[in-house]
Design a protein around this motif. Sequence first.
Motif, PDB file in Angstrom:
ATOM      1  N   GLN A  56     -12.619   8.030   0.059  1.00  0.00           N
ATOM      2  CA  GLN A  56     -12.583   8.591   1.410  1.00  0.00           C
ATOM      3  C   GLN A  56     -11.125   8.845   1.837  1.00  0.00           C
ATOM      4  N   SER A  57     -10.738   8.360   3.033  1.00  0.00           N
ATOM      5  CA  SER A  57      -9.394   8.618   3.570  1.00  0.00           C
ATOM      6  C   SER A  57      -8.466   7.407   3.390  1.00  0.00           C
ATOM      7  N   LEU A  58      -8.732   6.595   2.369  1.00  0.00           N
ATOM      8  CA  LEU A  58      -7.961   5.367   2.159  1.00  0.00           C
ATOM      9  C   LEU A  58      -6.462   5.627   2.088  1.00  0.00           C
ATOM     10  N   PHE A  59      -6.042   6.609   1.300  1.00  0.00           N
ATOM     11  CA  PHE A  59      -4.611   6.870   1.125  1.00  0.00           C
ATOM     12  C   PHE A  59      -3.994   7.387   2.424  1.00  0.00           C
ATOM     13  N   PHE A  60      -4.701   8.291   3.096  1.00  0.00           N
ATOM     14  CA  PHE A  60      -4.183   8.851   4.344  1.00  0.00           C
ATOM     15  C   PHE A  60      -4.103   7.778   5.431  1.00  0.00           C
ATOM     16  N   ASP A  61      -5.141   6.967   5.560  1.00  0.00           N
ATOM     17  CA  ASP A  61      -5.148   5.909   6.574  1.00  0.00           C
ATOM     18  C   ASP A  61      -4.036   4.901   6.315  1.00  0.00           C
ATOM     19  N   SER A  62      -3.813   4.578   5.056  1.00  0.00           N
ATOM     20  CA  SER A  62      -2.751   3.622   4.705  1.00  0.00           C
ATOM     21  C   SER A  62      -1.380   4.199   5.034  1.00  0.00           C
ATOM     22  N   LEU A  63      -1.201   5.475   4.757  1.00  0.00           N
ATOM     23  CA  LEU A  63       0.067   6.130   5.075  1.00  0.00           C
ATOM     24  C   LEU A  63       0.306   6.136   6.584  1.00  0.00           C
ATOM     25  N   LYS A  64      -0.719   6.472   7.349  1.00  0.00           N
ATOM     26  CA  LYS A  64      -0.587   6.489   8.812  1.00  0.00           C
ATOM     27  C   LYS A  64      -0.262   5.105   9.364  1.00  0.00           C
ATOM     28  N   THR A  65      -0.844   4.069   8.796  1.00  0.00           N
ATOM     29  CA  THR A  65      -0.581   2.700   9.249  1.00  0.00           C
ATOM     30  C   THR A  65       0.892   2.354   9.088  1.00  0.00           C
ATOM     31  N   ILE A  66       1.472   2.712   7.936  1.00  0.00           N
ATOM     32  CA  ILE A  66       2.889   2.428   7.695  1.00  0.00           C
ATOM     33  C   ILE A  66       3.758   3.221   8.669  1.00  0.00           C
ATOM     34  N   ILE A  67       3.417   4.494   8.881  1.00  0.00           N
ATOM     35  CA  ILE A  67       4.186   5.330   9.807  1.00  0.00           C
ATOM     36  C   ILE A  67       4.181   4.718  11.211  1.00  0.00           C
ATOM     37  N   GLU A  68       3.009   4.232  11.615  1.00  0.00           N
ATOM     38  CA  GLU A  68       2.899   3.619  12.948  1.00  0.00           C
ATOM     39  C   GLU A  68       3.682   2.302  13.009  1.00  0.00           C
ATOM     40  N   GLU A  69       3.573   1.487  11.964  1.00  0.00           N
ATOM     41  CA  GLU A  69       4.253   0.187  11.959  1.00  0.00           C
ATOM     42  C   GLU A  69       5.771   0.343  11.947  1.00  0.00           C
ATOM     43  N   LYS A  70       6.258   1.446  11.393  1.00  0.00           N
ATOM     44  CA  LYS A  70       7.704   1.668  11.348  1.00  0.00           C
ATOM     45  C   LYS A  70       8.194   2.411  12.588  1.00  0.00           C
ATOM     46  N   SER A  71       7.309   2.558  13.561  1.00  0.00           N
ATOM     47  CA  SER A  71       7.666   3.173  14.853  1.00  0.00           C
ATOM     48  C   SER A  71       8.348   4.518  14.667  1.00  0.00           C
ATOM     49  N   THR A 177       8.503   3.313   0.831  1.00  0.00           N
ATOM     50  CA  THR A 177       8.543   3.086  -0.616  1.00  0.00           C
ATOM     51  C   THR A 177       7.133   3.150  -1.201  1.00  0.00           C
ATOM     52  N   HIS A 178       7.079   3.478  -2.488  1.00  0.00           N
ATOM     53  CA  HIS A 178       5.793   3.472  -3.194  1.00  0.00           C
ATOM     54  C   HIS A 178       5.152   2.095  -3.110  1.00  0.00           C
ATOM     55  N   LYS A 179       5.958   1.075  -3.172  1.00  0.00           N
ATOM     56  CA  LYS A 179       5.431  -0.290  -3.115  1.00  0.00           C
ATOM     57  C   LYS A 179       4.758  -0.563  -1.774  1.00  0.00           C
ATOM     58  N   GLU A 180       5.400  -0.143  -0.695  1.00  0.00           N
ATOM     59  CA  GLU A 180       4.822  -0.333   0.637  1.00  0.00           C
ATOM     60  C   GLU A 180       3.472   0.366   0.755  1.00  0.00           C
ATOM     61  N   TRP A 181       3.408   1.577   0.239  1.00  0.00           N
ATOM     62  CA  TRP A 181       2.165   2.352   0.344  1.00  0.00           C
ATOM     63  C   TRP A 181       1.058   1.714  -0.485  1.00  0.00           C
ATOM     64  N   VAL A 182       1.387   1.336  -1.724  1.00  0.00           N
ATOM     65  CA  VAL A 182       0.385   0.724  -2.597  1.00  0.00           C
ATOM     66  C   VAL A 182      -0.112  -0.597  -2.009  1.00  0.00           C
ATOM     67  N   GLU A 183       0.788  -1.396  -1.458  1.00  0.00           N
ATOM     68  CA  GLU A 183       0.370  -2.675  -0.877  1.00  0.00           C
ATOM     69  C   GLU A 183      -0.549  -2.471   0.328  1.00  0.00           C
ATOM     70  N   GLU A 184      -0.273  -1.446   1.124  1.00  0.00           N
ATOM     71  CA  GLU A 184      -1.136  -1.156   2.273  1.00  0.00           C
ATOM     72  C   GLU A 184      -2.500  -0.633   1.803  1.00  0.00           C
ATOM     73  N   ILE A 185      -2.490   0.158   0.741  1.00  0.00           N
ATOM     74  CA  ILE A 185      -3.748   0.640   0.164  1.00  0.00           C
ATOM     75  C   ILE A 185      -4.597  -0.544  -0.298  1.00  0.00           C
ATOM     76  N   GLN A 186      -3.974  -1.505  -0.946  1.00  0.00           N
ATOM     77  CA  GLN A 186      -4.705  -2.677  -1.426  1.00  0.00           C
ATOM     78  C   GLN A 186      -5.250  -3.510  -0.267  1.00  0.00           C
ATOM     79  N   LYS A 187      -4.500  -3.560   0.830  1.00  0.00           N
ATOM     80  CA  LYS A 187      -4.972  -4.289   2.014  1.00  0.00           C
ATOM     81  C   LYS A 187      -6.221  -3.636   2.600  1.00  0.00           C
ATOM     82  N   GLN A 188      -6.218  -2.309   2.660  1.00  0.00           N
ATOM     83  CA  GLN A 188      -7.310  -1.597   3.328  1.00  0.00           C
ATOM     84  C   GLN A 188      -8.497  -1.294   2.413  1.00  0.00           C
TER      85      GLN A 188
END
Length: 393
Positions: A56-71, A177-188
């Motif tokens: 589904q939108s796992l990658f997109f949602d994870s990317l948006k979460t990081i963008i929001e968390e980094k203000s 970073t790729h690491k940040e994105w992958v870790e958020e993907i694994q969380k979600q």
Amino acid sequence: MIDFEKAIEDVALRLGTLPEQKPKNLFDILGVRNKETINSKILGYFLDVNETHGLQSLFFDSLKTIIEEKSYSSTEFLECFNGEFKVINEETTNFAENETKKRIDISLMGNDKWGIIIENKLYHDVVNPLKAYWEHTQKTCGDSIIGVLLTLFNLDLQDDKLEIDVKGRKVTYLNITHKEWVEEIQKQLNIGEVQNLEGLLYLKEYIKTIQSHYNSKMEESTYNALAFSITKHRKEIEDIQNKIAQTTKFIDQQINEAFAIFGYEKKGNWYTNIDAIYPVYFYVTNATEILMQNKLWFTLEVRNEINKKLRENNSQKAIEPYFQPITATYKNVCVGNQSGKNHTHITIATIENAIKENNDFKTVLIEILGNCFMGEKGLVKETENFIQSHNLL
């Protein structure tokens, strides 16, 4: 000799241990682990909610979460980046005003006129025309744009943000970073909701290849330290290497002398009795392997015309029933199991721990040759009888 053993032990301890060898992932096998274009295509595949991965939108949602968390920007601004969108890989910057045409690694273009630019980097520096990317996207999305600098390692930017000037206005690219994105993907990731096992397999391989980049970086420091240690102790290492080389020559000579006692000399890689009516051959593992593994093994085999006739007559099938009862009486010898165009193994002898303290290696080899292979009841004579009985000469 005790001093030499202590020197080996001291040097080995100072050199430290090598990094653990990691199993290869699919991208390693294909030789594309470091290719940014391949990485971008894979990301494009996972970002596309209409693809068959089942995530589904796992990658997109994870990317948006990081963008929001980094203000990155205000909540109101970020709320615009919703709804359907299309994924474009390698989009040409046709609408850039002052730059030659370039390609954007990944563009996410929302149906509601918003865009996310992803500049994907693995090992290259960020020297791309970020301004041109923005100008091109602006033609479609106006000011509803987010810029992302996706890198392996953090770029050490203030608040992870890079500001550039576009038409007299400051715009911002966010470093993720790729690491940040992958870790958020694994969380979600909720595995229970994913029905497509192939999609999970692809995701697993992608995560493994991203993690391998970070493992490689950690291994660099280990190997750099090891290189320094080797340089520092090079005299001791050279001494060890020299002694290994001299000892290898010594073992080779011991093998030659052992076979010479029974009338065999080395021809190419084999030992044979050139005066024998029924010539047979011994192949002995190399001295380096014997020294490093402390294991001696050698084969008794037939070659050349005898082997050719053996295979023509299909007589290799008779080897095991003929020799198995004989080899069963010997501790370290078994029937051979290899037959090819150039040779056929009759028997294989193996001696573990062939080199022992206060023991003579040559004596060990002489004993097994004398007890098992030579003489009227030895395996060489039995091989000659086999050759004769099957009319192989």
